[in-house]
Write an enzyme that holds these catalytic residues in place. Structure first.
Site, mmCIF file in Angstrom:
data_model
loop_
_atom_site.group_PDB
_atom_site.id
_atom_site.type_symbol
_atom_site.label_atom_id
_atom_site.label_comp_id
_atom_site.label_asym_id
_atom_site.label_seq_id
_atom_site.Cartn_x
_atom_site.Cartn_y
_atom_site.Cartn_z
ATOM 1 N N GLU A 209 0.852 -1.193 0.000
ATOM 2 C CA GLU A 209 0.000 0.000 0.000
ATOM 3 C C GLU A 209 0.882 1.235 0.000
ATOM 4 O O GLU A 209 2.105 1.146 0.143
ATOM 5 C CB GLU A 209 -0.946 -0.021 1.212
ATOM 6 C CG GLU A 209 -1.975 -1.140 1.115
ATOM 7 C CD GLU A 209 -2.896 -1.247 2.314
ATOM 8 O OE1 GLU A 209 -2.944 -0.323 3.134
ATOM 9 O OE2 GLU A 209 -3.558 -2.288 2.436
ATOM 10 N N HIS B 75 -8.995 8.972 3.118
ATOM 11 C CA HIS B 75 -8.545 7.912 2.210
ATOM 12 C C HIS B 75 -8.741 8.424 0.791
ATOM 13 O O HIS B 75 -9.799 8.955 0.457
ATOM 14 C CB HIS B 75 -9.353 6.631 2.448
ATOM 15 C CG HIS B 75 -8.717 5.422 1.834
ATOM 16 N ND1 HIS B 75 -8.637 5.239 0.475
ATOM 17 C CD2 HIS B 75 -8.121 4.348 2.397
ATOM 18 C CE1 HIS B 75 -8.015 4.093 0.228
ATOM 19 N NE2 HIS B 75 -7.686 3.531 1.379
ATOM 20 N N ARG C 282 -0.676 8.550 1.815
ATOM 21 C CA ARG C 282 -2.072 8.926 1.659
ATOM 22 C C ARG C 282 -2.350 10.429 1.704
ATOM 23 O O ARG C 282 -3.218 10.925 0.989
ATOM 24 C CB ARG C 282 -2.823 8.286 2.816
ATOM 25 C CG ARG C 282 -3.954 7.487 2.363
ATOM 26 C CD ARG C 282 -4.487 6.707 3.502
ATOM 27 N NE ARG C 282 -4.380 5.302 3.179
ATOM 28 C CZ ARG C 282 -4.861 4.347 3.933
ATOM 29 N NH1 ARG C 282 -5.430 4.646 5.081
ATOM 30 N NH2 ARG C 282 -4.763 3.103 3.561
ATOM 31 N N HIS D 221 -11.451 9.000 6.821
ATOM 32 C CA HIS D 221 -11.184 7.572 7.006
ATOM 33 C C HIS D 221 -10.666 7.225 8.402
ATOM 34 O O HIS D 221 -11.060 6.215 8.977
ATOM 35 C CB HIS D 221 -10.150 7.163 5.954
ATOM 36 C CG HIS D 221 -9.839 5.708 5.913
ATOM 37 N ND1 HIS D 221 -10.788 4.761 5.622
ATOM 38 C CD2 HIS D 221 -8.673 5.029 6.111
ATOM 39 C CE1 HIS D 221 -10.231 3.551 5.629
ATOM 40 N NE2 HIS D 221 -8.945 3.684 5.946
ATOM 41 N N ARG E 99 -0.948 8.519 9.404
ATOM 42 C CA ARG E 99 -0.782 7.072 9.610
ATOM 43 C C ARG E 99 -0.334 6.378 8.319
ATOM 44 O O ARG E 99 -0.902 6.608 7.240
ATOM 45 C CB ARG E 99 -2.113 6.475 10.053
ATOM 46 C CG ARG E 99 -2.101 4.971 10.186
ATOM 47 C CD ARG E 99 -3.475 4.467 10.560
ATOM 48 N NE ARG E 99 -4.427 4.734 9.504
ATOM 49 C CZ ARG E 99 -5.015 3.800 8.769
ATOM 50 N NH1 ARG E 99 -4.750 2.523 8.958
ATOM 51 N NH2 ARG E 99 -5.880 4.131 7.841
HETATM 52 P P1 FAD Z 1 -13.648 -0.191 16.101
HETATM 53 O O1 FAD Z 1 -13.340 -1.398 15.341
HETATM 54 O O2 FAD Z 1 -14.259 0.936 15.377
HETATM 55 O O3 FAD Z 1 -14.600 -0.593 17.309
HETATM 56 C C1 FAD Z 1 -15.179 0.400 18.123
HETATM 57 C C2 FAD Z 1 -16.262 -0.228 18.950
HETATM 58 O O4 FAD Z 1 -16.708 0.679 19.952
HETATM 59 C C3 FAD Z 1 -17.503 -0.588 18.146
HETATM 60 O O5 FAD Z 1 -17.935 -1.841 18.583
HETATM 61 C C4 FAD Z 1 -18.507 0.502 18.530
HETATM 62 O O6 FAD Z 1 -19.841 0.109 18.412
HETATM 63 C C5 FAD Z 1 -18.116 0.703 19.990
HETATM 64 N N1 FAD Z 1 -18.519 1.994 20.558
HETATM 65 C C6 FAD Z 1 -18.213 3.232 20.108
HETATM 66 N N2 FAD Z 1 -18.749 4.155 20.921
HETATM 67 C C7 FAD Z 1 -19.393 3.500 21.902
HETATM 68 C C8 FAD Z 1 -20.147 3.900 23.026
HETATM 69 N N3 FAD Z 1 -20.390 5.188 23.304
HETATM 70 N N4 FAD Z 1 -20.673 2.951 23.830
HETATM 71 C C9 FAD Z 1 -20.499 1.630 23.570
HETATM 72 N N5 FAD Z 1 -19.799 1.190 22.501
HETATM 73 C C10 FAD Z 1 -19.253 2.117 21.687
HETATM 74 N N6 FAD Z 1 -6.793 -0.321 9.225
HETATM 75 C C11 FAD Z 1 -5.782 -1.167 8.897
HETATM 76 O O7 FAD Z 1 -4.809 -1.282 9.650
HETATM 77 N N7 FAD Z 1 -5.870 -1.904 7.755
HETATM 78 C C12 FAD Z 1 -6.906 -1.811 6.901
HETATM 79 O O8 FAD Z 1 -6.951 -2.509 5.898
HETATM 80 C C13 FAD Z 1 -7.955 -0.921 7.207
HETATM 81 N N8 FAD Z 1 -9.012 -0.777 6.364
HETATM 82 C C14 FAD Z 1 -10.055 0.019 6.750
HETATM 83 C C15 FAD Z 1 -11.179 0.081 5.932
HETATM 84 C C16 FAD Z 1 -12.283 0.805 6.337
HETATM 85 C C17 FAD Z 1 -13.492 0.874 5.449
HETATM 86 C C18 FAD Z 1 -12.257 1.502 7.571
HETATM 87 C C19 FAD Z 1 -13.447 2.278 8.036
HETATM 88 C C20 FAD Z 1 -11.131 1.460 8.367
HETATM 89 C C21 FAD Z 1 -10.026 0.717 7.964
HETATM 90 N N9 FAD Z 1 -8.881 0.632 8.768
HETATM 91 C C22 FAD Z 1 -7.869 -0.206 8.413
HETATM 92 C C23 FAD Z 1 -8.843 1.275 10.084
HETATM 93 C C24 FAD Z 1 -9.150 0.199 11.144
HETATM 94 O O9 FAD Z 1 -10.175 -0.627 10.670
HETATM 95 C C25 FAD Z 1 -9.574 0.812 12.456
HETATM 96 O O10 FAD Z 1 -8.689 1.814 12.847
HETATM 97 C C26 FAD Z 1 -9.623 -0.243 13.546
HETATM 98 O O11 FAD Z 1 -10.406 -1.329 13.124
HETATM 99 C C27 FAD Z 1 -10.173 0.346 14.814
HETATM 100 O O12 FAD Z 1 -10.385 -0.683 15.734
HETATM 101 P P2 FAD Z 1 -10.959 -0.320 17.165
HETATM 102 O O13 FAD Z 1 -11.121 -1.587 17.892
HETATM 103 O O14 FAD Z 1 -10.144 0.749 17.767
HETATM 104 O O15 FAD Z 1 -12.378 0.371 16.865
HETATM 105 C C1 SIN Z 2 -7.182 0.180 2.579
HETATM 106 O O1 SIN Z 2 -7.396 -1.013 2.432
HETATM 107 O O2 SIN Z 2 -6.883 0.940 1.657
HETATM 108 C C2 SIN Z 2 -7.268 0.746 3.942
HETATM 109 C C3 SIN Z 2 -6.044 0.469 4.672
HETATM 110 C C4 SIN Z 2 -5.953 1.329 5.883
HETATM 111 O O3 SIN Z 2 -6.762 2.218 6.100
HETATM 112 O O4 SIN Z 2 -5.002 1.130 6.641
#
Ligand code: FAD
Ligand code: SIN
Length: 522
Positions: free
Chosen positions: A116, A244, A291, A352, A387
């Site tokens: 990437e 993104h 990015r 993103h 990032r």
């Molecule tokens: P999340 O997975 O967002 O989980 C947050 C949780 O908290 C959820 O369950 C939500 O419901 C809960 N929550 C929030 N507020 C409250 C509240 N007030 N009360 C109770 N529950 C609450 N990163 C990479 O490294 N590689 C990738 O390929 C990549 N692709 C991505 C593609 C997309 C489309 C997106 C949107 C993001 C991508 N990212 C990627 C970023 C990555 O997915 C996220 O940064 C990461 O998954 C965040 O994980 P997390 O556990 O911190 O939060």
């Molecule tokens: C992507 O697959 O392009 C997202 C990867 C990321 O947000 O880290």
């Protein structure tokens, strides 16, 4: 202790990769209660496409991954944190595999590593183009079968409980602010529960919905950052919001469907509507530049040409590879009449990722005692001003592991706090009109998108701040007199997140990483 209060050794807010992987570790040492505001698998994690960056084979090396991360972060990464995350990666990935997550392999039985923007080597472990779904599936399966973990879905954390709720005046210089648990709205009963915990982990994810166009699902409303800031905890680096470069152009459709950067890693290129591969004019790395550079170049190209999107041309990738590596994107585009083996995909940048957040130390400790944070809601120092792609799932795994180690120690020294009052509903009534909330939500998103987006200026930031102050006054007033609801709490949190982004952006008197203002042109 009141009998109707819930108590737990470890409280986890959020069921994405950070919350789930932490829960599995601390559950060996005590009772875990995980609350999550939507269905248990709804999270940013579930939508991750590209994968997890980690060093697996030569010619890649820790040092190369470290340097790529530092370069993307534009001088603001904490190098010690970068080194620890990248060197601890292989162990955390092995753990994820042992929990059942599967990553694609090639015919030789080696991992099929993707590439990437900003990466100097192929190093992204992935499961087709739905890596996040696979990770969430594996972790939820483990959590569901663990006898020490209880998951309460449709429970919305409203505020963390501190000395403030015992009547003490607290400001950001008060020493020893402590977290005793949370007030959580049970969305099925409408009651606000008191949950007391010895240790709480904030794992509430990002805040993409502060902008009108985002790849993030509806749940990404910055609740954790807002709760911690209101409790006078420290947050940092909020100006660094990552757009993104390539979300599918579908006006009005939310969330915006992501077209993974891994496609550009496999050879797809960006073209303007005249067919020119314009990225070469902006950066020698072309379509695979970091990015911030690509998103800004697309934004500029669209503004100069008065066009609403640019093209992503995947014709350089074989149909077989497209079908094997990117089946979800292939299907999605085909459902809209776009055959990506022949047609180009219309794409635009979309909000993103939140690079800043709740400030934590290397042990995932926040500035509030008994409160840890991990994942996208936290700011560890890994990302700096921008990032590096696919470093966030990795960061969540590494810091959840560190948070678990901290929590296990903290649990033995912590007790449940007596005297916490129940949630005060005096003087509140059902909302008169939902439009008061929905219109403010749209206004906030429009203000942030138009004035605080990829390209900023002093005058735009000032104007955004003035507008947000009005929305804030109206919303705080409504919050005091209205029965709690998800919509109202999310609006309130997003306004605060918007304010934190603007405040940080106004303070940064330079162009750096994701913060770019026309007033500081180099
Ligand atoms: P999340 O997975 O967002 O989980 C947050 C949780 O908290 C959820 O369950 C939500 O419901 C809960 N929550 C929030 N507020 C409250 C509240 N007030 N009360 C109770 N529950 C609450 N990163 C990479 O490294 N590689 C990738 O390929 C990549 N692709 C991505 C593609 C997309 C489309 C997106 C949107 C993001 C991508 N990212 C990627 C970023 C990555 O997915 C996220 O940064 C990461 O998954 C965040 O994980 P997390 O556990 O911190 O939060
Ligand atoms: C992507 O697959 O392009 C997202 C990867 C990321 O947000 O880290």
């Amino acid at each position: 202790m009141r009998k109707d209060y819930k108590t737990t050794d470890f409280l986890v807010i959020g069921s994405g990769i950070a919350g789930l992987s932490y829960a599995l570790k601390v559950a060996e040492f005590g009772k875990v209660l995980m609350i999550t505001k939507s269905d248990e698998d709804e999270s940013n994690t579930k939508y991750a496409q590209g994968g997890i960056a980690a060093v697996t084979y030569a010619p890649d090396s820790f040092e190369k991954h470290i340097q790529d991360t530092l370069i993307a972060g534009d001088g603001l990464c904490d190098e010690a944190v970068v080194r620890l995350v990248i060197t601890e990666a292989p162990e955390r990935i092995q753990e994820l595999i042992s929990w059942g997550a599967q990553f694609d392999k090639n015919e030789q039985g080696n991992y099929d590593l993707g590439k990437e923007g900003g990466h100097s080597e192929n190093r992204i472990l992935h499961h087709k183009d739905n890596t996040g779904y696979e990770i969430e599936r594996a972790l939820i399966h483990q959590v569901r079968t663990h006898k020490n973990i209880e998951v309460l879905d449709h429970h919305f954390a409203i505020e963390i409980i501190t000395q403030h709720h015992l009547g003490m005046y607290i400001n950001s210089s008060t020493p020893n602010i402590a977290c005793y648990g949370v007030y959580a709205l049970n969305l099925e009963t409408g009651n606000t529960d008191v949950i007391l915990a010895k240790v709480t982990l904030m794992a509430s994810g990002g805040a993409g919905n502060v902008y009108a166009t985002t790849t993030n699902p509806k749940i990404a409303t910055g609740d954790g950052v807002a709760m911690v800031y209101r409790a006078k905890g420290k947050v940092e680096n909020m100006e660094f919001i990552q757009f993104h470069p390539t979300a599918l152009y579908q006006p009005g459709v939310q969330p915006a469907f992501l077209i993974t950067e891994a496609m550009r890693g496999d050879g797809a290129v960006l073209r303007n509507q005249s067919g020119e591969e314009f990225m070469k004019r902006y950066d020698e790395r072309g379509s695979l530049a970091p990015r911030d550079i690509v998103a800004r170049a697309i934004d500029n190209e669209m503004k100069l040409r008065g066009e609403d999107f640019v093209w992503l041309d995947c014709k350089g990738i074989s149909k077989e590879r497209l079908l094997n590596h990117f089946p979800m994107i292939f299907e999605k585009c085909l459902s809209l009449g776009i055959d990506i083996s022949k047609d180009m995909i219309p794409v635009v940048p979309a909000c993103h990722y939140m690079c800043g957040g709740i400030k934590v130390d290397v042990n995932a400790k926040t500035s509030i005692s008994n409160l840890l944070a991990a994942g996208e809601c936290s700011s560890t120092g890994l990302h700096g001003a921008n990032r590096l792609a696919s470093n966030s799932l990795l960061e969540a795994l590494v810091y959840s592991h560190r948070a678990a180690n901290s929590a296990i120690e903290m649990m033995n020294e912590s007790t449940f706090k007596d005297g916490i009052p129940e949630w005060d509903i005096k003087g509140t009534a059902d909302p008169e009109e939902m439009v008061l909330i929905t219109q403010s939500y749209k206004e906030l998103q429009a203000i942030m998108s138009n004035y605080v987006g990829i390209v900023r200026s002093n005058i735009r930031l000032e104007r955004a701040l003035q507008r947000l102050q009005i929305l804030n006054r109206e919303t705080e007033n409504m919050y005091r007199r209205t029965t709690l609801s998800t919509a109202l709490c999310e609006l309130r949190n997003l306004i605060l997140v918007g304010y934190l982004i603007i405040k940080a952006a106004k303070q940064r008197k330079e162009n750096r990483g994701l913060h770019y203002s026309i007033d500081f042109k180099i």
